[in-house]
Design a protein around this motif. Structure first.
Motif, PDB file in Angstrom:
ATOM      1  N   SER A 153     -32.654  52.083 -15.447  1.00 50.33           N
ATOM      2  CA  SER A 153     -32.307  52.837 -14.240  1.00 50.33           C
ATOM      3  C   SER A 153     -32.962  54.217 -14.246  1.00 50.33           C
ATOM      4  O   SER A 153     -33.405  54.709 -15.285  1.00 50.33           O
ATOM      5  N   GLU A 155     -31.358  56.833 -13.820  1.00 44.43           N
ATOM      6  CA  GLU A 155     -30.441  57.670 -14.602  1.00 44.43           C
ATOM      7  C   GLU A 155     -30.812  57.633 -16.085  1.00 44.43           C
ATOM      8  O   GLU A 155     -30.725  58.659 -16.779  1.00 44.43           O
ATOM      9  N   ASN A 158     -33.726  59.821 -16.554  1.00 44.47           N
ATOM     10  CA  ASN A 158     -33.318  61.231 -16.462  1.00 44.47           C
ATOM     11  C   ASN A 158     -32.853  61.790 -17.807  1.00 44.47           C
ATOM     12  O   ASN A 158     -32.880  63.007 -18.025  1.00 44.47           O
ATOM     13  N   ARG A 159     -32.427  60.894 -18.710  1.00 41.34           N
ATOM     14  CA  ARG A 159     -31.923  61.345 -20.013  1.00 41.34           C
ATOM     15  C   ARG A 159     -33.056  61.699 -20.977  1.00 41.34           C
ATOM     16  O   ARG A 159     -32.813  62.286 -22.029  1.00 41.34           O
ATOM     17  N   SER A 185     -39.119  60.593 -12.521  1.00 38.13           N
ATOM     18  CA  SER A 185     -37.727  60.503 -12.982  1.00 38.13           C
ATOM     19  C   SER A 185     -37.523  61.113 -14.365  1.00 38.13           C
ATOM     20  O   SER A 185     -36.392  61.189 -14.846  1.00 38.13           O
TER      21      SER A 185
END
Length: 217
Positions: A153, A155, A158-159, A185
């Motif tokens: 994902s 998300e 994003n990490r 991203s």
């Protein structure tokens, strides 16, 4: 050389001296695709060129999953006592690099990826069709993995906090908008679309990828 990780024997070659650099090949390949690049890279790095599980001289398996390979590389880093290695990954190797950097954010110092996707739909439609036909004919579990995985994902991307270089060929099997989505991203990322190159033309038995790694480390 052999490293025992997660009850799997991984074959790898270790060459050179300097900062640790891990090289990961793509689906159906082995570390040998980097032979020409290693001749250059070993002058600046301790290079660890690994055969992923079920590939090359590593132990055979029946089912293939990217997350299993991520855990293999994590355990390899622990077993070999590597401190914040750089990880370069091509295609499947790039997928593994993205997952590893997302799941274990303090393990690596930077990643460089080529021709990676975060979902099977990142492949151009013609390649999805070709892979489906290939699987129908050969039932190759490595092809099955590419049709069903990965599922990363935005998300998860994003990490990723470490410096990241996202590469793709102008004529890659990965959609350019998909490659741009990956780069956009990740906070600390740089995107390079390489003119005139396809999925592996600048990587497989090529010195070009060595120069790219040197320029980005």
């Amino acid at each position: 050389m052999i490293s025992n990780v997660n009850n799997i024997k991984l074959y790898y070659e270790k060459r050179g001296e300097g900062r640790p650099l891990i090289l990961l090949h793509g689906n159906g390949e082995s570390h040998k695709i980097f032979d020409e690049a290693i001749e250059i890279l070993e002058k600046n790095f301790t290079v660890y060129a690994i055969d992923l599980r079920g590939h090359g001289a590593s132990e055979d398996i029946e089912e293939y999953h990217y997350l299993d390979m991520v855990e293999d590389i994590k355990e390899f880093i622990y077993t070999e006592k590597l401190v914040e290695p750089i990880l370069y990954g091509f295609s499947d190797g790039g997928i593994i690099a993205l997952l590893l950097a997302s799941m274990y954010p303090r393990m690596l110092s930077r990643i460089i990826i080529s021709g990676a996707n975060i979902h099977p739909t990142g492949l151009k439609n013609i390649w999805i069709i070709l892979f489906k036909i290939t699987y129908l004919l050969k039932k190759d579990p490595k092809v099955k993995m590419m049709l069903e995985e990965p599922n990363i994902s935005k998300e998860m991307l994003n990490r990723i906090e470490i410096p990241t270089v996202v590469l793709a060929g102008e004529r890659d099997v990965i959609k350019e908008k998909h490659t741009r989505l990956i780069a956009n991203s990740i906070k600390n990322s740089k995107l390079q679309i390489l003119k005139g190159e396809d999925h592996g033309s600048y990587i497989i038995h090529s010195e070009k990828v060595a120069e790219i790694i040197l320029m980005n480390t």
